[in-house]
Scaffold this motif. Structure first.
Motif, PDB file in Angstrom:
ATOM      1  N   SER A 157       0.828  -1.211   0.000  1.00 50.51           N
ATOM      2  CA  SER A 157       0.000   0.000   0.000  1.00 50.51           C
ATOM      3  C   SER A 157       0.855   1.252   0.000  1.00 50.51           C
ATOM      4  O   SER A 157       1.997   1.229   0.440  1.00 50.51           O
ATOM      5  CB  SER A 157      -0.925   0.086   1.199  1.00 50.51           C
ATOM      6  N   PRO A 158       0.270   2.344  -0.474  1.00 52.08           N
ATOM      7  CA  PRO A 158       0.996   3.613  -0.463  1.00 52.08           C
ATOM      8  C   PRO A 158       1.322   4.019   0.966  1.00 52.08           C
ATOM      9  O   PRO A 158       0.554   3.755   1.880  1.00 52.08           O
ATOM     10  CB  PRO A 158      -0.005   4.603  -1.074  1.00 52.08           C
ATOM     11  N   VAL A 160       1.699   7.174   3.163  1.00 45.09           N
ATOM     12  CA  VAL A 160       1.434   8.609   3.163  1.00 45.09           C
ATOM     13  C   VAL A 160       2.383   9.285   4.145  1.00 45.09           C
ATOM     14  O   VAL A 160       2.535   8.831   5.272  1.00 45.09           O
ATOM     15  CB  VAL A 160      -0.021   8.892   3.577  1.00 45.09           C
ATOM     16  N   ARG A 248       7.360  15.154  -4.377  1.00 47.43           N
ATOM     17  CA  ARG A 248       6.339  15.829  -5.187  1.00 47.43           C
ATOM     18  C   ARG A 248       4.927  15.473  -4.720  1.00 47.43           C
ATOM     19  O   ARG A 248       4.049  16.306  -4.652  1.00 47.43           O
ATOM     20  CB  ARG A 248       6.531  15.426  -6.654  1.00 47.43           C
ATOM     21  N   LEU A 249       4.715  14.178  -4.405  1.00 41.80           N
ATOM     22  CA  LEU A 249       3.358  13.716  -4.081  1.00 41.80           C
ATOM     23  C   LEU A 249       3.113  13.640  -2.578  1.00 41.80           C
ATOM     24  O   LEU A 249       1.987  13.473  -2.149  1.00 41.80           O
ATOM     25  CB  LEU A 249       3.123  12.327  -4.672  1.00 41.80           C
ATOM     26  N   VAL A 251       3.595  11.172  -0.999  1.00 40.27           N
ATOM     27  CA  VAL A 251       3.118   9.808  -0.827  1.00 40.27           C
ATOM     28  C   VAL A 251       4.141   8.883  -1.462  1.00 40.27           C
ATOM     29  O   VAL A 251       4.613   9.163  -2.561  1.00 40.27           O
ATOM     30  CB  VAL A 251       1.765   9.577  -1.541  1.00 40.27           C
TER      31      VAL A 251
ATOM     32  N   THR B  52      -1.649  -4.580  -4.668  1.00 41.22           N
ATOM     33  CA  THR B  52      -0.841  -3.357  -4.649  1.00 41.22           C
ATOM     34  C   THR B  52      -1.673  -2.112  -4.474  1.00 41.22           C
ATOM     35  O   THR B  52      -1.144  -1.029  -4.415  1.00 41.22           O
ATOM     36  CB  THR B  52      -0.060  -3.143  -5.951  1.00 41.22           C
ATOM     37  N   THR B  53      -2.973  -2.239  -4.426  1.00 43.29           N
ATOM     38  CA  THR B  53      -3.758  -1.029  -4.234  1.00 43.29           C
ATOM     39  C   THR B  53      -4.468  -1.111  -2.890  1.00 43.29           C
ATOM     40  O   THR B  53      -4.642  -2.190  -2.331  1.00 43.29           O
ATOM     41  CB  THR B  53      -4.820  -0.866  -5.336  1.00 43.29           C
ATOM     42  N   ASN B  54      -4.868   0.043  -2.402  1.00 45.04           N
ATOM     43  CA  ASN B  54      -5.610   0.086  -1.152  1.00 45.04           C
ATOM     44  C   ASN B  54      -6.857  -0.768  -1.228  1.00 45.04           C
ATOM     45  O   ASN B  54      -7.252  -1.402  -0.261  1.00 45.04           O
ATOM     46  CB  ASN B  54      -6.019   1.534  -0.851  1.00 45.04           C
ATOM     47  N   LYS B  57      -6.078  -4.408  -1.003  1.00 41.48           N
ATOM     48  CA  LYS B  57      -5.621  -4.696   0.348  1.00 41.48           C
ATOM     49  C   LYS B  57      -6.801  -4.729   1.329  1.00 41.48           C
ATOM     50  O   LYS B  57      -6.863  -5.584   2.208  1.00 41.48           O
ATOM     51  CB  LYS B  57      -4.614  -3.629   0.786  1.00 41.48           C
ATOM     52  N   ARG B 208      -1.501   8.211  -9.529  1.00 42.82           N
ATOM     53  CA  ARG B 208      -1.653   9.553  -9.007  1.00 42.82           C
ATOM     54  C   ARG B 208      -0.730  10.553  -9.701  1.00 42.82           C
ATOM     55  O   ARG B 208      -1.146  11.655 -10.070  1.00 42.82           O
ATOM     56  CB  ARG B 208      -1.367   9.562  -7.499  1.00 42.82           C
ATOM     57  N   GLN B 241      -4.305  17.812  -6.364  1.00 36.60           N
ATOM     58  CA  GLN B 241      -3.034  18.502  -6.112  1.00 36.60           C
ATOM     59  C   GLN B 241      -2.750  19.545  -7.202  1.00 36.60           C
ATOM     60  O   GLN B 241      -2.356  20.671  -6.915  1.00 36.60           O
ATOM     61  CB  GLN B 241      -1.880  17.490  -6.041  1.00 36.60           C
ATOM     62  N   GLU B 263      -6.972   8.826   3.174  1.00 34.54           N
ATOM     63  CA  GLU B 263      -6.606  10.126   2.617  1.00 34.54           C
ATOM     64  C   GLU B 263      -7.757  10.786   1.867  1.00 34.54           C
ATOM     65  O   GLU B 263      -8.035  11.968   2.039  1.00 34.54           O
ATOM     66  CB  GLU B 263      -5.456   9.906   1.640  1.00 34.54           C
TER      67      GLU B 263
END
Lengths: 331, 337
Positions: A157-158, A160, A248-249, A251, B52-54, B57, B208, B241, B263
Motif C-alpha cells: 500500500s501507499p 502517506v 512531489r506527491l 506519498v 498493490t492497491t488500497n 488490500k 496519481r 493537487q 486520505e
C-alpha cells in the motif's frame, strides 16, 4: 552540449578512425534532434496559445524531471554498451523508503534511499562483471527483485507522509525564482553528468569501454571497475528520481517508477545514443526527454484522445531512431 | 510453506499425508479461535490477482478478519499480476482440498480452465467483484453494478452542473472492465445534455502522478473548468493537487471512485473532494457468503450491490477522523438478499 569528443582516442589508433566517424554521426543526430525539438516547440506554439507559457514550460519540465534524471544514468549505461532494466523498480524502492523513513529527517528521506538505490546498482554491476551475466538478464532479475522489496516493505500500500518535512515539500513543490525545484535538480544532474562524461578520465573510459571493450582493456583501462561504476551511477540517479517523486506527491507509491525504464531508454535512443555503445551524450538524452515530454504536453493541450497519443508516441520513437540511422549512413 | 525445519524426519513421515496437509496452512487459528456455527476446522482458500492497491488490500483484510471471526482457516494466495500464477494458485487450492474458494480476479478469461478445475472438484466458489466468463460455474457472485453506478454519477453531474458545464475526464487503465463501465455509464447520461461538454480527457492508468501531470496540462489548456470526473480515488487526489497548486479549487469540483483510503476520506471531509462512489471490495461479504454456503444455507447465485455516494454529508460513516482510519464497513450480505 555534445560531448565525449575524444574519448575513444585512448582505445588506440585504428579504433580512433571509426570512432571519430561515429562521433561525427552523433553530432549530426544531435543536430537533427535539436531541430526536431525546435520544430515541435514551434508547432506547439502555433497549435495552442497556452503552450509557450512559462508556467506550462516549467510544469512540463517538472513532470518529466524524474524520468529525465533516470535517463541520464541510463545514458551512461547504454554508452557503456549495457542496459539497465531495473531503474523503474529502483525508483520505487527509493520512493517508498523515502516516505517510510521521512520521520528521521534528511538522513531518512534523502540519504538512506539514494544510497540504498546505489547499492542495488552496485548489485547489478557485480552480477554483470563477477558472475558474467548479460546486463539484460542481471537487471531484469534486479527489476523484479527490487519491486518485490517495495511490496514487502510497504505491504503493497501507499505510504502517506503525514506532516511532510518542509524541506521535502520545498524539494517537491517549491520554486527557486520561477523554476520548480525538481527542474533545478534535473538540470544539476544533467550538468554534472555531462561534465563528468566529457571532461574526466572516468568519462572517457565509459566511452572507450562501450566502443571496444577489448581495446579498452589492452590500453590499460580497468574495464570491470568502469562497468560497475555505470550501474552504480544509474542506481543513484534512479534513487534521486525516487525521492523527488515522493517529495512531489508526499506519498510513497508502491507502483512509483513503473515503466520508467522504457521512457528512459526511449529518450536515450532518441537522443542519439546507440545500443552499439561508445556513441552518445548527456545533452542528446536531455533533448530526447524534452521531445517526449513536450510531445505529450502538446497533444494534451490540443485535446488529442489519450489512446491516439500512445499511438503517436510509438510512431515518433521509431521514427526518431530511423532518422538517426539514415543520418548515420549518409555521413 | 511454513514447514517447521526442526520437526525430525521420522516423525514427519509418521504423521503421514493427512497431517502434512494441515501443516501447509496455518493450523492454529482453527484450534484456538472461537468456533462459530460448526465451521471450526474448515478451510477456505483465497485467490487474488495482485495486492498493490488500497482497494485490493482492503479486500484481503476483509477476508482475513472475517474468517477469523468464524474460526475458519484461510490460505491466502496472490498471483503477482500473472494470470498463469493465478491458475496454479487455484489448482493448488484444489489439491489442498479446501472447503471453499473465494476468488477475485482481473483475468477472468485467462483463468477459465482453472475455474473449471474448481467446478469439477465440486468446491464451492465465491466470486468477488469482476464476473467470470460464460462457460464456467460459480456458487455465489458478489458484485457492484458498475455501469448503473456510473449512470448515477452521470445523473449527479447533470444535477450538480445544472445541465451546463465544462468537464475534464481522467481515465484509468484501458482494458479494465470497471474502467470502461465508469466511462460508458457516465457518458450515456451526460452526453444527452448538450451543454455539458467533456473538454479534455487524460489517461492516467489509476496512477496519481500521471493524473497530476495530465491535470496540469488540462488546467493550462482550459481557462475555465467546472468539474473533474476521475475513475479512481488515487487519480482524484492527483488531480486535486494540480488544481490546488494552480489556485483554482473554487472554480471546480472533483469526484472519484472507491473510497477506501483514509486520505481521500479526509479530503472529502475537508470539502476539497466533492465525493466518491464507494466501491466495496467485498472481502467481508465474501466470507459471509462462504460461511452460509458451508452451513448449507440457501443462497442466491448473484448479488448486485449499489454504490453509495460518499460526500461530506455522510463521510463520517466511512471514516474516523480521530484515528485517521477508514471504518471497516459492516457486511451487507444477507443470504436471502
Amino acid at each position: 552540449m555534445a560531448d565525449g569528443s575524444s574519448g575513444e582516442m585512448i582505445a588506440g589508433g585504428s579504433a580512433w578512425l571509426t570512432s571519430s566517424r561515429r562521433m561525427l554521426v552523433h553530432y549530426a543526430v544531435t543536430g537533427s534532434n535539436i531541430l526536431a525539438l525546435a520544430i515541435l516547440l514551434a508547432v506547439g506554439a502555433s497549435l495552442s496559445p497556452y503552450f509557450l507559457d512559462v508556467t506550462n514550460i516549467f510544469n512540463v519540465m517538472r513532470g518529466t524531471s524524474m524520468v529525465g534524471i533516470v535517463a541520464i544514468g541510463m545514458t551512461y549505461v547504454i554508452l557503456n554498451r549495457g542496459i539497465d532494466l531495473s531503474v523503474g523498480s529502483i525508483v520505487g524502492v527509493a520512493a517508498i523508503l523515502s516516505a517510510g523513513l521521512a520521520e528521521y529527517g534528511v538522513l531518512g528521506w534523502v540519504i538512506a534511499p539514494v544510497l540504498f538505490a546505489g547499492l542495488l546498482g552496485l548489485g547489478n554491476g557485480l552480477l554483470i562483471t563477477q558472475l558474467k551475466l548479460q546486463p539484460f538478464i542481471a537487471t531484469l532479475g534486479m527489476m523484479i527483485f527490487a519491486r518485490g522489496l517495495v511490496y514487502v516493505y510497504s505491504d503493497g500500500s501507499p505510504i502517506v507522509v503525514s506532516d511532510a518535512p518542509s524541506a521535502m515539500r520545498f524539494l517537491g513543490s517549491g520554486y527557486l525564482g520561477p523554476v520548480p525545484m525538481p527542474v533545478i535538480v534535473f538540470a544539476l544532474v544533467a550538468l554534472i553528468g555531462a561534465v563528468v562524461l566529457k571532461s574526466t578520465i572516468f568519462g572517457r573510459e565509459v566511452y572507450a569501454v562501450g566502443a571496444n571493450e577489448e581495446a579498452a582493456r589492452l590500453s590499460g583501462i580497468h574495464v570491470q571497475r568502469n562497468q560497475i561504476s555505470v550501474y552504480v551511477i544509474s542506481g543513484l540517479c534512479a534513487g534521486l528520481a525516487g525521492i523527488l517523486l515522493t517529495a512531489r506527491l508526499t506519498v510513497g507509491d508502491p507502483n512509483a517508477g513503473t515503466l520508467f525504464e522504457l521512457d528512459a531508454i526511449a529518450a536515450t535512443l532518441i537522443g542519439g545514443t546507440t545500443f552499439d555503445g561508445g556513441v552518445g551524450s548527456v545533452g542528446g538524452t536531455v533533448i530526447g526527454i524534452m521531445i517526449l515530454a513536450f510531445l505529450a504536453n502538446i497533444l494534451n493541450l490540443v485535446g488529442v484522445s489519450p489512446y491516439m497519443q500512445m499511438l503517436l508516441k510509438g510512431v515518433i520513437i521509431v521514427l526518431a531512431v530511423v532518422v538517426s540511422e539514415l543520418r548515420k549512413r549518409r555521413v | 510453506m511454513p514447514i517447521n525445519s526442526h520437526v525430525d524426519r521420522r516423525k514427519l513421515l509418521k504423521l503421514g499425508a493427512a497431517a502434512a496437509g494441515g501443516v501447509l496452512a496455518t493450523p492454529f487459528i482453527s484450534k484456538f479461535a472461537s468456533a462459530q456455527g460448526g465451521l471450526a476446522g474448515k478451510t477456505i482458500g483465497f485467490s487474488q490477482s495482485y495486492v498493490t492497491t488500497n482497494w485490493i488490500k482492503a479486500q484481503r483484510e476483509g477476508v482475513i478478519q472475517t474468517a477469523k471471526k468464524y474460526g475458519l482457516e484461510t490460505i491466502v494466495t496472490d498471483a503477482n499480476h500473472q494470470p498463469t500464477k493465478q491458475i496454479t494458485d487455484l489448482e493448488d487450492l484444489v489439491t489442498r482440498r479446501v472447503d471453499a474458494i473465494i476468488l477475485s480476479t482481473y483475468y477472468s478469461e485467462a483463468i477459465s480452465p482453472a475455474v473449471r478445475h474448481v467446478n469439477e472438484a465440486g468446491i464451492p466458489l465465491i466470486v468477488l467483484s469482476s464476473a467470470l466468463q460464460p462457460g464456467v460455474d460459480y456458487t455465489v457472485h458478489l458484485g457492484t453494478d458498475t455501469l448503473a453506478t456510473a449512470k448515477d454519477a452521470g445523473d449527479y453531474y447533470v444535477k450538480k452542473l445544472n445541465g451546463k458545464g465544462k468537464v475534464i475526464q481522467i481515465l484509468g487503465s484501458p482494458g479494465s472492465t470497471v474502467n470502461q463501465h465508469r466511462g460508458e455509464g457516465w457518458h450515456s447520461v451526460i452526453d444527452k445534455v448538450p451543454e455539458i461538454e467533456v473538454i479534455g480527457q487524460v489517461q492516467a492508468d489509476y496512477d496519481r502522478a500521471k493524473a497530476l501531470r495530465g491535470m496540469e496540462d488540462m488546467l493550462q489548456a482550459h481557462g475555465h473548468i467546472d468539474a473533474v470526473y476521475t475513475h479512481s480515488e488515487d487519480m482524484a487526489m492527483g488531480a486535486l493537487q494540480a488544481v490546488k497548486e494552480a489556485g483554482r479549487l473554487d472554480e471546480m469540483f472533483i469526484t472519484g471512485y472507491d473510497g477506501v483510503s483514509p486520505e481521500i476520506l479526509q479530503d472529502i471531509m475537508e470539502g476539497e473532494i466533492e465525493g466518491v462512489w464507494y466501491y466495496a471490495p467485498f472481502g467481508t461479504e465474501g466470507v459471509d457468503a462462504a460461511a452460509a454456503v458451508l452451513r448449507g444455507e440457501a443462497v442466491k447465485k448473484d448479488y448486485k450491490f449499489p454504490s453509495p455516494f460518499i460526500s461530506k454529508a455522510n463521510v463520517l460513516d466511512y471514516y474516523d477522523p480521530d484515528t485517521g482510519k477508514a471504518k471497516v464497513a459492516s457486511s451487507r450480505f444477507q443470504p436471502g438478499g
